[in-house]
Design a protein around this motif. Structure first.
Motif, PDB file in Angstrom:
ATOM      1  N   PRO A  35       7.760  55.979 -78.759  1.00 60.48           N
ATOM      2  CA  PRO A  35       8.329  56.210 -77.420  1.00 60.48           C
ATOM      3  C   PRO A  35       9.001  54.927 -76.916  1.00 60.48           C
ATOM      4  CG  PRO A  35       6.111  57.114 -77.547  1.00 60.48           C
ATOM      5  CD  PRO A  35       6.338  56.364 -78.828  1.00 60.48           C
ATOM      6  N   ASP A  36      10.091  55.084 -76.151  1.00 65.22           N
ATOM      7  CA  ASP A  36      10.877  53.916 -75.749  1.00 65.22           C
ATOM      8  C   ASP A  36      10.037  52.826 -75.087  1.00 65.22           C
ATOM      9  OD1 ASP A  36      13.755  54.540 -76.415  1.00 65.22           O
ATOM     10  OD2 ASP A  36      13.135  56.370 -75.406  1.00 65.22           O
ATOM     11  N   ALA A  37       9.083  53.250 -74.280  1.00 62.45           N
ATOM     12  CA  ALA A  37       8.273  52.268 -73.540  1.00 62.45           C
ATOM     13  C   ALA A  37       7.359  51.452 -74.460  1.00 62.45           C
ATOM     14  CB  ALA A  37       7.441  52.983 -72.475  1.00 62.45           C
ATOM     15  N   GLU A  38       7.214  51.914 -75.705  1.00 61.64           N
ATOM     16  CA  GLU A  38       6.273  51.236 -76.604  1.00 61.64           C
ATOM     17  C   GLU A  38       6.941  50.373 -77.681  1.00 61.64           C
ATOM     18  OE1 GLU A  38       3.583  54.249 -78.095  1.00 61.64           O
ATOM     19  OE2 GLU A  38       3.378  55.044 -76.057  1.00 61.64           O
ATOM     20  N   VAL A  39       8.250  50.225 -77.579  1.00 60.69           N
ATOM     21  CA  VAL A  39       8.971  49.501 -78.640  1.00 60.69           C
ATOM     22  C   VAL A  39       8.451  48.077 -78.807  1.00 60.69           C
ATOM     23  CG1 VAL A  39      11.215  48.492 -79.248  1.00 60.69           C
ATOM     24  CG2 VAL A  39      11.069  50.875 -78.532  1.00 60.69           C
ATOM     25  N   TYR A  40       8.321  47.388 -77.683  1.00 57.68           N
ATOM     26  CA  TYR A  40       7.899  45.986 -77.762  1.00 57.68           C
ATOM     27  C   TYR A  40       6.487  45.883 -78.353  1.00 57.68           C
ATOM     28  CZ  TYR A  40       6.555  41.303 -76.224  1.00 57.68           C
ATOM     29  OH  TYR A  40       6.109  40.011 -76.194  1.00 57.68           O
ATOM     30  N   SER A  41       5.572  46.685 -77.830  1.00 54.03           N
ATOM     31  CA  SER A  41       4.185  46.568 -78.309  1.00 54.03           C
ATOM     32  C   SER A  41       4.066  47.022 -79.769  1.00 54.03           C
ATOM     33  CB  SER A  41       3.221  47.334 -77.409  1.00 54.03           C
ATOM     34  OG  SER A  41       3.617  48.666 -77.291  1.00 54.03           O
TER      35      SER A  41
END
Ligand code: CAA
Length: 263
Positions: free
Chosen positions: A187-193
């Motif tokens: 999911p886009d919000a999880e790219v960094y993590s």
């Protein structure tokens, strides 16, 4: 830590051994002008040399990874100027590809042109569901100039690379995963993590062996099998001069597999 106006090397307190090369030029969707390119090269040299850095994440924020080389800066350059400009761009991206540690590109939003080419210099790519990758240069009347005609076919094969380069179309994350252009979609919000987690897998590994593995694969892909095997043999034997080899093999003999703690 500031490298320059547009690039920082950051450390996440949860993963102190992972350096994040953060590209931050939001007004131009992180387009690579000469300054950004120079700063990326400096950042690559810095994380490569810093022994406390065991893995690296490349990240451009939520809206765009990098939307390409800076078209406005390039548009009026002459042939002679472009020869130098593209050399600097290629050299900067090659210095990223040569970082002797695991490198993950965490791609949210656009990774186009030089941005896709930068992502190709990482060992692994994590993309958000809405990410778009591609080599749209043909629509500008040119071709990829920062490794796209070379690294892309090595990763996805010649016909898929040609189709992307000839059409210039944007490839969605789901298709990118299917053709091996990215390794994980989240999911886009999880790219960094997700990028951090992928990089952090390697921070406790034997650093010299990881560097040797990367070099053997990358150099081996550039040569014939016999030469590649010779590169492998020299790297493999070279590791018998390291503490990590002693630790790893002794730990196996005394405690069984997977128990070694490397420095
Ligand atoms: N160079 C310079 N500026 C760029 C840029 C680029 N590659 N990509 C985006 N920008 C700028 C836009 O001009 C715009 O600036 P203004 O606000 O001053 O007008 C700003 O970033 C925001 O972009 P958009 O308004 O276009 O945003 P959008 O959401 O409508 O579209 C996009 C996003 C689809 C990524 C679109 O910006 C786009 O197509 N960008 C160019 C992609 C491209 O062609 N990249 C290849 C460049 S050539 C190259 O990379 C050569 C090489 O291999 C070395």
């Amino acid at each position: 830590e500031l490298v320059g106006e547009f690039v920082r090397v950051e450390t996440d307190p949860d993963h102190p051994a992972v350096a994040v090369v953060r590209i931050d030029r939001p007004k131009a969707l992180n387009a690579l002008n000469g300054q950004v390119t120079g700063e990326i090269a400096v950042a690559a040299t810095r994380v490569a040399a810093d022994a406390s850095v065991r893995a690296v994440v490349l990240y451009g924020g939520e809206r765009a990874f990098v939307a390409g080389a800076d078209i406005k800066e390039m548009a009026e350059l002459t042939h002679a100027q472009m020869l130098e400009y593209s050399r600097a761009l290629q050299n900067a991206l090659t210095s990223v590809a040569r970082i002797p540690k695991p490198v993950v590109a965490a791609i949210s939003g656009y990774a186009l042109g030089g941005g896709c080419e930068l992502a190709l210099c990482a060992d692994f790519r994590v993309a958000g569901e809405k990410a778009r990758l591609g080599q749209p240069e043909i629509q500008l009347g040119v071709i990829p100039g920062a490794g796209g005609t070379q690294r892309l076919p090595r990763l996805v094969g010649p016909s898929r690379a040609k189709e992307m380069v000839f059409s210039g179309r944007h490839v969605r994350a789901e298709e990118a995963l299917r053709i091996g252009l990215v390794d994980e979609v989240v999911p886009d919000a999880e790219v960094y993590s997700a990028g951090m987690a992928m990089a952090a897998r390697y921070t406790d590994g034997p650093a010299v062996a990881l560097a040797a593995a990367k070099e053997a694969v990358d150099r081996g892909l550039e040569t014939d099998l016999d030469t590649g095997l010779e590169i492998e043999r020299l790297q493999f034997s070279g590791l018998f001069a390291t503490e990590d080899q002693k630790t790893g093999m002794r730990s196996f003999i005394e405690h069984g597999p997977g128990k070694a703690t490397f420095q």
